[in-house]
Write a protein that holds these residues in place. Structure first.
Motif, PDB file in Angstrom:
ATOM      1  N   THR A 101       0.175   6.535   4.174  1.00  0.00           N
ATOM      2  CA  THR A 101       1.299   6.628   3.231  1.00  0.00           C
ATOM      3  C   THR A 101       2.267   5.463   3.382  1.00  0.00           C
ATOM      4  OG1 THR A 101       2.726   7.896   4.711  1.00  0.00           O
ATOM      5  CG2 THR A 101       1.187   9.157   3.311  1.00  0.00           C
ATOM      6  N   HIS A 102       2.097   4.675   4.431  1.00  0.00           N
ATOM      7  CA  HIS A 102       2.925   3.505   4.745  1.00  0.00           C
ATOM      8  C   HIS A 102       4.332   3.870   5.212  1.00  0.00           C
ATOM      9  CE1 HIS A 102       0.219   1.356   1.560  1.00  0.00           C
ATOM     10  NE2 HIS A 102      -0.435   1.616   2.683  1.00  0.00           N
ATOM     11  N   ALA A 103       4.594   5.147   5.432  1.00  0.00           N
ATOM     12  CA  ALA A 103       5.934   5.583   5.822  1.00  0.00           C
ATOM     13  C   ALA A 103       6.363   4.998   7.174  1.00  0.00           C
ATOM     14  CB  ALA A 103       5.999   7.111   5.868  1.00  0.00           C
ATOM     15  N   ILE A 104       5.463   5.007   8.163  1.00  0.00           N
ATOM     16  CA  ILE A 104       5.828   4.501   9.492  1.00  0.00           C
ATOM     17  C   ILE A 104       6.035   2.988   9.433  1.00  0.00           C
ATOM     18  CG2 ILE A 104       5.198   4.406  11.934  1.00  0.00           C
ATOM     19  CD1 ILE A 104       3.279   6.773  11.349  1.00  0.00           C
ATOM     20  N   SER A 105       5.149   2.293   8.742  1.00  0.00           N
ATOM     21  CA  SER A 105       5.273   0.840   8.613  1.00  0.00           C
ATOM     22  C   SER A 105       6.577   0.463   7.911  1.00  0.00           C
ATOM     23  CB  SER A 105       4.077   0.277   7.844  1.00  0.00           C
ATOM     24  OG  SER A 105       2.868   0.554   8.529  1.00  0.00           O
ATOM     25  N   GLU A 114       2.879  -5.824  -0.910  1.00  0.00           N
ATOM     26  CA  GLU A 114       1.877  -6.256  -1.878  1.00  0.00           C
ATOM     27  C   GLU A 114       0.440  -6.132  -1.378  1.00  0.00           C
ATOM     28  OE1 GLU A 114       3.512  -9.834   0.283  1.00  0.00           O
ATOM     29  OE2 GLU A 114       4.382  -8.117  -0.734  1.00  0.00           O
ATOM     30  N   GLU A 115       0.271  -5.996  -0.062  1.00  0.00           N
ATOM     31  CA  GLU A 115      -1.066  -5.859   0.517  1.00  0.00           C
ATOM     32  C   GLU A 115      -1.358  -4.450   1.016  1.00  0.00           C
ATOM     33  OE1 GLU A 115      -1.956  -8.876   3.433  1.00  0.00           O
ATOM     34  OE2 GLU A 115      -0.879 -10.408   2.286  1.00  0.00           O
ATOM     35  N   GLY A 116      -0.309  -3.649   1.217  1.00  0.00           N
ATOM     36  CA  GLY A 116      -0.503  -2.309   1.757  1.00  0.00           C
ATOM     37  C   GLY A 116      -0.928  -2.318   3.211  1.00  0.00           C
TER      38      GLY A 116
END
Length: 187
Positions: A101-105, A114-116
């Motif tokens: 989900t990219h939440a931690i990052s 842009e790259e996920g």
């Protein structure tokens, strides 16, 4: 605004750890020193060299009471598949967190939107959940676990010895500095 001494933000994640899936959260990190080690993706080139280097020194981190948490935007299922197919990754005994989900990052400010994918970011967190060390490198530059171990030892020393600081290249057992008016201009 600096994130040094800031409190880590809440998160939850599924992780692959020692053959099982476990839950890890910001609360898991409380009460001990932790290293949160972001890398771009599983099944890549520089990433396994870094994770293998950490795996080799993991017992040394454990002796210091430090837990390592590697994080990429892959899932915990992908971490298991990588673990099952790579001799280097099979050595890993620390939790491998999935961040699909990219939440931690995002919480740690290392997401390349842009790259996920996550940048190569290293965060040393004290037992109160405060960030003490940050290192972020570009995708092509691998990190050195022995240098990270040295920095963790320095951070722990400073935390346990108020009024002392560790100079450049300080190693455990070497002299530290006690900042004072007498030192100004003498170093």
């Amino acid at each position: 605004m600096s994130i040094i001494n800031s409190q880590i933000k809440p998160f939850t994640a599924e992780a692959f750890h020692n053959g099982a899936f476990i839950n890890v959260s910001d609360e898991t990190l409380q009460g001990k020193w932790s290293v949160v080690f972001f890398y771009p993706a599983d099944f890549t080139f520089v990433c396994p060299t870094e994770l293998g280097d950490l795996a080799d020194l993991y017992p040394e981190f454990q002796k210091l009471g430090v837990e390592i948490y590697s994080v990429s935007t892959d899932t915990h299922f992908t971490h298991k598949a990588w673990h099952d197919t790579s001799d280097t990754i099979k050595k890993i005994q620390y939790p491998m967190l999935g961040d699909p989900t990219h939440a931690i990052s995002r919480n740690f400010g290392v997401l390349i939107e842009e790259e996920g994918l996550a940048d190569r970011g290293t965060f040393v967190i004290d037992p109160e959940g405060r960030i003490q060390i940050v290192e972020i490198t570009s995708g092509g530059v691998g990190r050195d676990a022995s240098e990270l171990l040295r920095k963790v030892k320095a951070a722990q020393y400073v935390a346990n010895h108020p009024g002392e600081v560790c100079p450049a290249k300080w190693k455990e057992g070497e002299a530290t500095l006690a900042p004072s008016l007498d030192l100004i201009g003498k170093i």
